[in-house]
Design a protein around this motif. Structure first.
Motif, PDB file in Angstrom:
ATOM      1  N   GLY A 265       0.783  -1.226   0.000  1.00  0.00           N
ATOM      2  CA  GLY A 265       0.000   0.000   0.000  1.00  0.00           C
ATOM      3  C   GLY A 265       0.812   1.271   0.000  1.00  0.00           C
ATOM      4  O   GLY A 265       0.280   2.351   0.301  1.00  0.00           O
ATOM      5  N   VAL A 266       2.112   1.166  -0.324  1.00  0.00           N
ATOM      6  CA  VAL A 266       2.977   2.352  -0.347  1.00  0.00           C
ATOM      7  C   VAL A 266       2.694   3.108  -1.648  1.00  0.00           C
ATOM      8  O   VAL A 266       3.357   2.920  -2.668  1.00  0.00           O
ATOM      9  N   GLU A 267       1.674   3.946  -1.606  1.00  0.00           N
ATOM     10  CA  GLU A 267       1.257   4.736  -2.752  1.00  0.00           C
ATOM     11  C   GLU A 267       0.897   6.144  -2.294  1.00  0.00           C
ATOM     12  O   GLU A 267       0.746   6.407  -1.104  1.00  0.00           O
ATOM     13  N   ASP A 268       0.696   7.037  -3.279  1.00  0.00           N
ATOM     14  CA  ASP A 268       0.389   8.424  -2.969  1.00  0.00           C
ATOM     15  C   ASP A 268      -1.015   8.586  -2.396  1.00  0.00           C
ATOM     16  O   ASP A 268      -1.269   9.433  -1.535  1.00  0.00           O
ATOM     17  N   ARG A 269      -1.946   7.792  -2.876  1.00  0.00           N
ATOM     18  CA  ARG A 269      -3.347   7.771  -2.441  1.00  0.00           C
ATOM     19  C   ARG A 269      -4.073   9.085  -2.747  1.00  0.00           C
ATOM     20  O   ARG A 269      -4.897   9.546  -1.958  1.00  0.00           O
TER      21      ARG A 269
END
Length: 262
Positions: free
Chosen positions: A127-131
């Motif tokens: 889940g290491v994303e900008d979101r």
């Protein structure tokens, strides 16, 4: 030995299990049903044309409020059927669990802010994303206008009140009991009875109810909620945990603009 009924909600669970089961499950089913309606609206009704009105560009802007009101009506009508056992001590502990749990949930996107990896890799699965690019009333209404405030208010109402109640009643009060005693009168099981099978099934169900990008956070959060459930034996504490977690996430979204978390 099983416990005896102790609250106004418990005689219904013991003596009228069919009614008790319906009141545990129906609010969650209605909530999920509106998500299906949203998917259908997105497929057959929504429009990206610049000339399209807001209610076609973003059906969730009106489906979410209707969903929230429908669930609140059911919950209000059946309120005395739920074994919350509100308690100040456990509510405070639940709030702490909620803050810790949502911290783990938000950690991957905070890591992204400091790392900003390019492309896809193992980090994507965590889940290491900008979101960015999610629910944002500012895309359709003037910021700080009455419509913007109303949309945001309903979003918080849905996340902090409706989701917290509907999900904890279903996952912890109903499904944990069901999984703990498949073949017996599971509705007579005390709240918060420990079972590794219940932990696995309920936590897996909670995780799968979210988007894959949130799986890592949901695993930790769901495990912490299970720990609180079996430790406190208090449904109200679980609701407070969920409410605090979602409220803090909403504040984080407003502060950072990471609307993809919604």
């Amino acid at each position: 030995m099983m416990a005896t009924p102790e609250s106004p909600a418990e005689p219904l669970r013991w003596n009228q299990p069919d009614r008790w089961i319906r009141r545990q499950v129906i609010p969650f089913a209605v909530f999920m049903g509106f998500l299906l309606v949203l998917q259908l609206a997105g497929s057959f009704f929504a429009s990206d044309l610049p000339s399209a009105p807001w209610w076609r560009k973003s059906p969730e802007q009106w489906i979410y409020p209707i969903q929230s009101v429908a669930c609140l009506v059911l919950l209000g009508r059946w309120w005395r059927s739920y074994e919350f056992h509100w308690n100040l001590r456990w509510s405070l502990i639940g709030a702490i669990f909620g803050a810790v749990g949502i911290g783990f949930w938000l950690l991957p996107t905070v890591i992204w802010d400091h790392w900003q990896p390019q492309g896809e890799g193992w980090w994507t699965g965590l889940g290491v994303e900008d979101r960015k690019g999610g629910f944002d009333p500012g895309d359709y209404f003037a910021v700080h206008s009455p419509a913007w405030f109303l949309s945001l208010a309903f979003r918080f109402l849905r996340a902090v009140v409706v989701v917290a109640l509907v999900e904890e009643i279903f996952w912890r009060s109903f499904l944990m009991r069901l999984v703990s005693d498949w073949n017996g009168p599971y509705w007579k099981q005390p709240f918060g009875r420990h079972s590794w099978l219940a932990f696995g099934v309920v936590t897996a169900g909670f995780v799968l109810a979210h988007a894959p990008v949130d799986y890592s956070g949901a695993i930790i959060y769901g495990s912490l909620t299970y720990l609180l459930t079996v430790w406190s034996k208090n449904l109200g504490a679980c609701v407070i945990m969920h409410a605090v977690a979602n409220g803090l996430m909403g504040i984080f979204i407003l502060y950072t603009g990471k609307t993809g978390l919604w």
